[in-house]
Write an enzyme that holds these catalytic residues in place. Sequence first.
Site, PDB file in Angstrom:
ATOM      1  N   ASN A   1      -6.739  36.450  14.116  1.00 22.33           N
ATOM      2  CA  ASN A   1      -7.796  36.086  13.268  1.00 22.33           C
ATOM      3  C   ASN A   1      -7.371  34.924  12.602  1.00 22.33           C
ATOM      4  O   ASN A   1      -6.705  34.856  11.406  1.00 22.33           O
ATOM      5  CB  ASN A   1      -8.207  37.059  12.344  1.00 22.33           C
ATOM      6  CG  ASN A   1      -8.614  38.279  12.953  1.00 22.33           C
ATOM      7  OD1 ASN A   1      -9.807  38.139  13.461  1.00 22.33           O
ATOM      8  ND2 ASN A   1      -8.005  39.328  13.097  1.00 22.33           N
ATOM      9  N   GLU A   2      -7.750  33.790  13.108  1.00 26.78           N
ATOM     10  CA  GLU A   2      -7.383  32.465  12.420  1.00 26.78           C
ATOM     11  C   GLU A   2      -7.971  32.114  11.356  1.00 26.78           C
ATOM     12  O   GLU A   2      -9.283  32.833  10.911  1.00 26.78           O
ATOM     13  CB  GLU A   2      -7.526  31.419  13.265  1.00 26.78           C
ATOM     14  CG  GLU A   2      -6.904  31.522  14.782  1.00 26.78           C
ATOM     15  CD  GLU A   2      -5.297  31.376  14.470  1.00 26.78           C
ATOM     16  OE1 GLU A   2      -4.767  31.498  13.577  1.00 26.78           O
ATOM     17  OE2 GLU A   2      -4.697  31.138  15.607  1.00 26.78           O
ATOM     18  N   PRO A   3      -7.557  31.047  10.292  1.00 29.26           N
ATOM     19  CA  PRO A   3      -8.374  30.808   9.224  1.00 29.26           C
ATOM     20  C   PRO A   3     -10.032  30.559   9.325  1.00 29.26           C
ATOM     21  O   PRO A   3      -9.997  29.856  10.505  1.00 29.26           O
ATOM     22  CB  PRO A   3      -7.527  29.560   8.775  1.00 29.26           C
ATOM     23  CG  PRO A   3      -6.201  29.874   9.088  1.00 29.26           C
ATOM     24  CD  PRO A   3      -6.303  30.233  10.447  1.00 29.26           C
TER      25      PRO A   3
END
Length: 685
Positions: free
Chosen positions: A209-211
């Site tokens: 879950n990337e920025p």
Amino acid sequence: MPEFLEKFCGALPEISQLYHIIFSALVRMITEPSHLDNPISEGLNNRVAGEPVQAAITYEKIPTHIYADAKDASRAVAREIADLIREKQGAGKPCVLGLATGSSPKTVYAELIRIHREEGLSFRNVVTFNLDEYYPMEPDSLQSYVRFMKEQLFDHVDIPEGNYNIPDGTVRVDKVADFCRAYEARIESYGGLDFQLLGIGGNGHIGFNEPGSLINSHTRLMMLDHSTRAAASMDFGSLARTPRKAITMGVASILAAKRVVLLAWGERKAPVIRGAVEGTVTEHNPASYLQTHPNALFVIDEAAASELTRMKTPWLVDQVVWDNKMIKKAVTHLSLTLGKPILKLTDRDYNDNGVSDLLAQYGQAYDINIDVFNQLQHTITGWPGGKPNADDTNRPERALPAQKRCLIFSPHPDDDIISMGGTFQRLADQGHEVHVAYQTSGNIAVADDEALRFADYVVDFNDKFGIDSPEATRIFRDAAAFLRTKKDSEMDTDEVRYIKGLIRKGEAKSTCRFVGIPVDNAHFLNMPFYETGKVEKKPLSEEDIKVVMNLIEEVKPHQIYAAGDLADPHGTHKVCLDAIIEAVRRLKHKNFMKDCWVWLYRGAWAEWDIHEIEMAVPMSPDQVMRKRLGIFKHQSQKDGVVYQGTDSREFWQRAEERNRATAGLYDRLGLAEYEAMEAFVRWKF
Ligand code: F6R
């Protein structure tokens, strides 16, 4: 004046003080939800290993346990998981675990395997769901998380094969959404996750879950952030070969777990940990979402904790013991934050910035300032091997013996020149007997075409000088054939690895010639732990320690220089340091060791904190340039090196920027202004 009014007026200061207290508390309740949601519970702010310190004030919004190192921390986490598995066994229920890959959980898995083997912990009731998998990815590929989990855990415990679940990197793209829904449904069918283990990316990602990921996101296909790919490129060899996508459990899927434990080791994680633990909840740092989880815990080592307020400025959190190190830390911090040289700090500066305790101890700022200024002054020396015929009372090194034997340990073939090239040169110029021990071959960091170029060169060389060597021609042909069809997942042949190692050896010898030490003083240890042909290395063995011990005994050094790297606790530098520490521990009773001092330098990425530095060796602009030329001898490490990682700068740039930054700090603190400086900390064994 009526009596009640008189009393009221007399009490005005107290009333205003009370108002102030209530107001501050309200402000804190609003800005720091931890005071509402997470009252300081047992251990919430304690450093678990070593001296527990109960902080008086907390800036932390997630319970955080700090351990001296990853091993201690992993033991505690593995213990919690083992207890949970047993508890569920007792109740006749499955234990549903969410698992992570990456370097952080490896030590936890190793400890679980140990508990399984030595304490009989069974995994028969364990059902696992991994967070993520690269997409696309074949399960038997070297970098697949299926392979990782089997190697790190599943193949070593008695978990039934059908009980582990890992997102499938081979699903057709039009079926991915269905696959993700089914994955979530399967977790639900077991009543949700009992425990979720997490690592954290340098950008704050949890799972992948990337920025930018939303708090309500579920399992899905995700584009990987550039920084994630750059970090992963260490495993894939280059950015171009690193996947762009991954299937990952969502933030909501993670937050639904009954218990969440996040691991972080090494100082590279320190800034993002501070953001997640002390910052606001934001999609820019997805790990900060864990502030909203009622049962989350961060388990981190001291290096990863180093940016937390209680570690960085502990005097703002609680009473501290003002020993010399703490005083230096506080005064340098105060000076740098206020942008004022140390000698200009006033009583008011101390009082206004939470350091009044220290002021009270000394009486006045002037005395503290002078004391710390002098200590810093005494760390600076142009004579790293000691200055002959000089009073050495206030110098970092002893004057005698005037000519020392110095042994520089260089984990890779270029760390000597990158990290302490200026000091290396001075030691050689000042007449010391300098030896360099290249601990590993560094062969995995050489590009394939470079290996081919050198093999080809040997064939041409033989041709030209009439050397009849069919074997050289065969090796070149085999290498060319192998490299032409080499797959991403394939390891180099022994011969190709050897050629790559020789290239780096030649470069190191070239640096030694450039610095001016005899090539016989370059010792190539080829420590066995490194020789796997993969990024993943073997654990430190007796053989590794012996190689290091033998050389120390042979050289009998007055000075040892070693890379004391904390940035990556799993990396090669750490293993190389562990070998030296163990070798020194075993040899320290020997007579020659009583005369031996050990100086630690840092790797290419980070420098010692200013308050820790015990020897700072300045460099003139000419010396900086000379060091750059020394680094240039490592041609195979220039222009987009293999395993570059997240830092796109070349090594000479990293070194110069770092050495200039150190000189800049001394300058800002009000000491002499140099072009650049290399810094060392003494390890007293
Ligand atoms: C791995 C995962 C990632 C890693 C993170 C940290 O399954 O989901 O979030 O946990 O990238 O990686 P390491 O531990 O290698 O620093």
